[in-house]
Design a protein around this motif. Structure first.
Motif, PDB file in Angstrom:
ATOM      1  N   MET A   1       0.845  -1.196   0.000  1.00 39.29           N
ATOM      2  CA  MET A   1       0.000   0.000   0.000  1.00 39.29           C
ATOM      3  C   MET A   1       0.879   1.243   0.000  1.00 39.29           C
ATOM      4  O   MET A   1       1.814   1.350   0.790  1.00 39.29           O
ATOM      5  N   ASN A   2       0.559   2.202  -0.891  1.00 38.58           N
ATOM      6  CA  ASN A   2       1.366   3.410  -0.979  1.00 38.58           C
ATOM      7  C   ASN A   2       1.207   4.328   0.221  1.00 38.58           C
ATOM      8  O   ASN A   2       2.184   4.749   0.842  1.00 38.58           O
ATOM      9  N   LEU A   3      -0.048   4.617   0.561  1.00 33.80           N
ATOM     10  CA  LEU A   3      -0.320   5.699   1.505  1.00 33.80           C
ATOM     11  C   LEU A   3      -1.301   5.309   2.603  1.00 33.80           C
ATOM     12  O   LEU A   3      -2.288   4.611   2.365  1.00 33.80           O
ATOM     13  N   SER A   4      -1.000   5.807   3.799  1.00 33.03           N
ATOM     14  CA  SER A   4      -1.983   5.829   4.881  1.00 33.03           C
ATOM     15  C   SER A   4      -2.174   7.296   5.246  1.00 33.03           C
ATOM     16  O   SER A   4      -1.200   7.996   5.549  1.00 33.03           O
ATOM     17  N   ILE A   5      -3.415   7.759   5.194  1.00 32.10           N
ATOM     18  CA  ILE A   5      -3.712   9.145   5.528  1.00 32.10           C
ATOM     19  C   ILE A   5      -4.408   9.155   6.885  1.00 32.10           C
ATOM     20  O   ILE A   5      -5.522   8.634   7.028  1.00 32.10           O
ATOM     21  N   VAL A   6      -3.736   9.683   7.884  1.00 26.79           N
ATOM     22  CA  VAL A   6      -4.212   9.663   9.262  1.00 26.79           C
ATOM     23  C   VAL A   6      -4.801  11.026   9.596  1.00 26.79           C
ATOM     24  O   VAL A   6      -4.106  12.050   9.501  1.00 26.79           O
ATOM     25  N   ILE A   7      -6.080  11.040   9.996  1.00 27.88           N
ATOM     26  CA  ILE A   7      -6.787  12.310  10.210  1.00 27.88           C
ATOM     27  C   ILE A   7      -7.458  12.303  11.581  1.00 27.88           C
ATOM     28  O   ILE A   7      -8.531  11.720  11.753  1.00 27.88           O
ATOM     29  N   PRO A   8      -6.849  12.939  12.586  1.00 28.20           N
ATOM     30  CA  PRO A   8      -7.520  13.100  13.879  1.00 28.20           C
ATOM     31  C   PRO A   8      -8.568  14.199  13.772  1.00 28.20           C
ATOM     32  O   PRO A   8      -8.399  15.167  13.020  1.00 28.20           O
ATOM     33  N   LEU A   9      -9.648  14.061  14.522  1.00 27.87           N
ATOM     34  CA  LEU A   9     -10.710  15.072  14.396  1.00 27.87           C
ATOM     35  C   LEU A   9     -11.532  15.161  15.665  1.00 27.87           C
ATOM     36  O   LEU A   9     -11.602  14.211  16.460  1.00 27.87           O
ATOM     37  N   LEU A  10     -12.149  16.317  15.829  1.00 22.82           N
ATOM     38  CA  LEU A  10     -13.061  16.560  16.941  1.00 22.82           C
ATOM     39  C   LEU A  10     -14.169  17.486  16.444  1.00 22.82           C
ATOM     40  O   LEU A  10     -13.912  18.636  16.091  1.00 22.82           O
ATOM     41  N   ASN A  11     -15.375  16.946  16.384  1.00 25.10           N
ATOM     42  CA  ASN A  11     -16.546  17.728  15.978  1.00 25.10           C
ATOM     43  C   ASN A  11     -16.354  18.402  14.611  1.00 25.10           C
ATOM     44  O   ASN A  11     -16.395  19.632  14.491  1.00 25.10           O
ATOM     45  N   LEU A  19     -14.021  16.621   2.578  1.00 25.36           N
ATOM     46  CA  LEU A  19     -12.619  16.218   2.685  1.00 25.36           C
ATOM     47  C   LEU A  19     -12.412  14.844   2.065  1.00 25.36           C
ATOM     48  O   LEU A  19     -11.446  14.617   1.315  1.00 25.36           O
ATOM     49  N   HIS A  20     -13.298  13.907   2.354  1.00 23.02           N
ATOM     50  CA  HIS A  20     -13.201  12.555   1.799  1.00 23.02           C
ATOM     51  C   HIS A  20     -13.245  12.584   0.275  1.00 23.02           C
ATOM     52  O   HIS A  20     -12.431  11.946  -0.399  1.00 23.02           O
ATOM     53  N   SER A  21     -14.179  13.331  -0.294  1.00 23.63           N
ATOM     54  CA  SER A  21     -14.304  13.407  -1.752  1.00 23.63           C
ATOM     55  C   SER A  21     -13.039  13.999  -2.376  1.00 23.63           C
ATOM     56  O   SER A  21     -12.584  13.539  -3.436  1.00 23.63           O
ATOM     57  N   TRP A  22     -12.480  14.979  -1.718  1.00 23.59           N
ATOM     58  CA  TRP A  22     -11.272  15.636  -2.214  1.00 23.59           C
ATOM     59  C   TRP A  22     -10.093  14.656  -2.200  1.00 23.59           C
ATOM     60  O   TRP A  22      -9.330  14.557  -3.161  1.00 23.59           O
ATOM     61  N   GLN A  49     -20.951   9.081  12.948  1.00 23.29           N
ATOM     62  CA  GLN A  49     -21.962   8.561  12.018  1.00 23.29           C
ATOM     63  C   GLN A  49     -21.554   8.871  10.565  1.00 23.29           C
ATOM     64  O   GLN A  49     -21.761   8.052   9.664  1.00 23.29           O
ATOM     65  N   VAL A  50     -20.965  10.039  10.352  1.00 25.70           N
ATOM     66  CA  VAL A  50     -20.485  10.387   9.013  1.00 25.70           C
ATOM     67  C   VAL A  50     -19.361   9.443   8.593  1.00 25.70           C
ATOM     68  O   VAL A  50     -19.325   8.962   7.453  1.00 25.70           O
ATOM     69  N   ILE A  51     -18.444   9.154   9.516  1.00 27.21           N
ATOM     70  CA  ILE A  51     -17.332   8.242   9.224  1.00 27.21           C
ATOM     71  C   ILE A  51     -17.857   6.846   8.899  1.00 27.21           C
ATOM     72  O   ILE A  51     -17.372   6.180   7.975  1.00 27.21           O
ATOM     73  N   GLU A  52     -18.858   6.386   9.652  1.00 25.73           N
ATOM     74  CA  GLU A  52     -19.463   5.087   9.361  1.00 25.73           C
ATOM     75  C   GLU A  52     -20.055   5.062   7.952  1.00 25.73           C
ATOM     76  O   GLU A  52     -19.919   4.060   7.217  1.00 25.73           O
ATOM     77  N   GLY A  53     -20.687   6.149   7.558  1.00 26.38           N
ATOM     78  CA  GLY A  53     -21.256   6.222   6.218  1.00 26.38           C
ATOM     79  C   GLY A  53     -20.182   6.205   5.140  1.00 26.38           C
ATOM     80  O   GLY A  53     -20.330   5.535   4.113  1.00 26.38           O
ATOM     81  N   LEU A  54     -19.089   6.896   5.378  1.00 26.44           N
ATOM     82  CA  LEU A  54     -17.982   6.914   4.416  1.00 26.44           C
ATOM     83  C   LEU A  54     -17.343   5.531   4.288  1.00 26.44           C
ATOM     84  O   LEU A  54     -16.989   5.093   3.192  1.00 26.44           O
ATOM     85  N   LEU A  95     -10.395  21.082   6.640  1.00 23.85           N
ATOM     86  CA  LEU A  95     -10.239  21.574   5.264  1.00 23.85           C
ATOM     87  C   LEU A  95      -9.237  22.712   5.139  1.00 23.85           C
ATOM     88  O   LEU A  95      -9.114  23.322   4.067  1.00 23.85           O
ATOM     89  N   GLN A  96      -8.494  23.014   6.214  1.00 26.90           N
ATOM     90  CA  GLN A  96      -7.446  24.020   6.102  1.00 26.90           C
ATOM     91  C   GLN A  96      -6.171  23.427   5.504  1.00 26.90           C
ATOM     92  O   GLN A  96      -5.306  24.159   5.032  1.00 26.90           O
ATOM     93  N   ASP A  97      -6.054  22.096   5.538  1.00 28.64           N
ATOM     94  CA  ASP A  97      -4.958  21.398   4.857  1.00 28.64           C
ATOM     95  C   ASP A  97      -5.471  20.863   3.530  1.00 28.64           C
ATOM     96  O   ASP A  97      -6.513  20.210   3.479  1.00 28.64           O
ATOM     97  N   SER A  98      -4.730  21.131   2.467  1.00 24.52           N
ATOM     98  CA  SER A  98      -5.177  20.729   1.131  1.00 24.52           C
ATOM     99  C   SER A  98      -4.654  19.345   0.755  1.00 24.52           C
ATOM    100  O   SER A  98      -3.442  19.112   0.758  1.00 24.52           O
ATOM    101  N   PRO A  99      -5.529  18.403   0.394  1.00 22.82           N
ATOM    102  CA  PRO A  99      -5.085  17.089  -0.098  1.00 22.82           C
ATOM    103  C   PRO A  99      -4.243  17.170  -1.369  1.00 22.82           C
ATOM    104  O   PRO A  99      -3.537  16.218  -1.709  1.00 22.82           O
ATOM    105  N   GLU A 100      -4.312  18.292  -2.081  1.00 22.99           N
ATOM    106  CA  GLU A 100      -3.511  18.458  -3.292  1.00 22.99           C
ATOM    107  C   GLU A 100      -2.012  18.425  -2.995  1.00 22.99           C
ATOM    108  O   GLU A 100      -1.198  18.215  -3.892  1.00 22.99           O
TER     109      GLU A 100
END
Length: 316
Positions: A1-11, A19-22, A49-54, A95-100
C-alpha cells in the motif's frame, strides 16, 4: 500500500464528506493505493456517524472512535499504530490542509529520501494577534531549543516513512514536536515544504491561546527528555553532588575558622549564630534531595510499565 492518511478530528461533521471526496479525487488522479484512517477524538456531534457512512461506501476508509476526548497526540498514536502504508500522511479534518499537497509530500519521502517532511504554512489566514504572532514566537523558540530548523512545527500536514511512525512514541501533547522526537530516535533527514493554507470553511477552531502556553511547557519537557530522559542521574545526580560538596566545604570552612579563632584566643561566635552555617546546611540538604531524585528517576525508568493512555470505543 502506498499511503496511509491519518486524520484526527473533533466535531468536524460538516467538513468530513467534502474532505473525503477531495482525497479520493487526488488518490485517483495519482493512482495511489491508500487507506484513510479517521480518528474521532470524542466528538459530541455526528462525526462518527459520518465516518461510518464513508466506510460503508469506500472500503479504503477506516475509523477509530475514542470513548472521550483524549487529545491530538493520543489520536495520532492510535492512527500510527493502525497505519499500514509505506508512507503516512497526517492532516487536519477542517479543510485548512489541502489534499492536493499529498503527491508532493509522498514524493519527497519516496524519491527525495527524507525520513519525514513537515508542511510550512507560509501564508496563513489566521488571526495575526491570537495565532500568527504567538506561532512565530513559538516556532522560533522550538528551533533554538531543539536544533531542528523548521518554520512551522505545528502544521498538521506532514509525511513520514512507515518506520518513523512505528518507532516514535507520541504522548501527552507532544504532537507538535514529532520532528524533534524523530530526530532523537535517529531519523535525522527531516525536510520541509511550503503548503497551501486555507481559511476555515466550517465550524470554529478547537485551539485557544492556551495551546501556546502548553506548547512552551512541552518544549521545556522535550528539551529535558531529549537530553536526560534516559539518564536523569546525569542531571540530578551531578547537581546534587555539586551542591552537597559546596555545602560541605562551606560548613568545613566555618568549623575550621571557629577552631582557629579559639586557638589564637579570639572571641568566636557560635556556629549557629553564623548565617553561612544555615546556607551551607540548606545547600547540603538540597544536594542530597537532588541526588535522590536522580536515583529514584533511574529506578522508575527501569521498572515502569507501559500504561494505557486512551480507550477505544469502536473501530471500522
Amino acid at each position: 500500500m502506498n499511503l496511509s492518511i491519518v486524520i484526527p478530528l473533533l466535531n468536524e461533521e460538516e467538513s468530513l464528506n467534502e474532505l473525503h471526496s477531495w482525497i479520493v479525487k487526488v488518490m485517483a488522479q495519482n493512482n495511489f493505493s491508500y487507506e484513510v484512517i479517521f480518528i474521532d477524538d470524542g466528538s459530541t456531534d455526528t462525526s462518527w456517524q459520518v465516518i461510518e457512512g464513508l466506510a460503508a461506501q469506500n472500503t479504503n476508509v477506516k475509523g477509530i472512535r475514542f470513548l472521550r476526548n483524549y487529545g491530538k497526540s493520543q489520536a495520532l498514536h492510535a492512527g500510527f499504530a493502525k497505519a499500514q502504508g509505506d508512507v503516512i500522511i497526517t492532516m487536519d479534518a477542517d479543510l485548512q490542509d489541502s489534499p492536493e499537497e499529498i503527491p508532493d509530500l509522498y514524493s519527497m519521502v519516496t524519491a527525495g529520501g527524507y525520513d519525514m517532511v513537515s508542511g510550512w504554512k507560509k501564508k496563513r489566514y489566521d488571526s495575526v494577534v491570537f495565532k500568527n504572532m504567538p506561532s512565530k514566537l513559538f516556532n522560533w523558540a522550538a528551533r533554538k531549543t531543539s536544533g531542528v530548523y523548521l518554520h512551522d512545527f505545528n502544521c498538521g500536514l506532514k509525511s513520514y516513512k512507515n518506520a518513523v511512525v512505528k518507532n516514535v512514541e507520541v504522548s501527552g501533547e507532544m504532537h507538535r514536536y514529532i520532528p524533534v522526537l524523530a530526530k532523537n530516535a535517529g531519523f535525522a533527514k527531516i525536510g520541509e515544504k511550503v503548503v497551501q493554507h486555507q481559511a476555515r470553511k466550517y465550524g470554529t477552531t478547537k485551539f485557544g491561546i492556551e495551546r501556546f502556553i502548553n506548547g512552551f511547557l512541552d518544549l521545556i519537557t522535550i528539551w529535558f527528555l531529549s537530553r536526560f530522559g534516559k539518564r536523569p542521574m546525569h542531571l540530578f545526580g551531578a547537581l546534587g553532588v555539586i551542591m552537597f560538596m559546596i555545602g560541605l566545604f562551606s560548613a568545613g570552612y566555618i568549623g575550621i575558622n571557629k577552631l582557629y579563632k579559639l586557638a589564637v584566643h579570639e572571641r568566636a561566635i557560635l556556629v549557629t549564630d553564623n548565617p553561612w552555617f544555615y546556607i551551607a546546611l540548606t545547600t547540603m540538604i538540597l544536594g542530597t534531595q537532588l541526588f535522590l531524585a536522580g536515583f529514584l528517576g533511574e529506578i522508575i525508568l527501569r521498572t515502569k510499565n507501559n500504561e494505557e493512555r486512551y480507550k477505544i470505543s469502536e473501530t471500522l
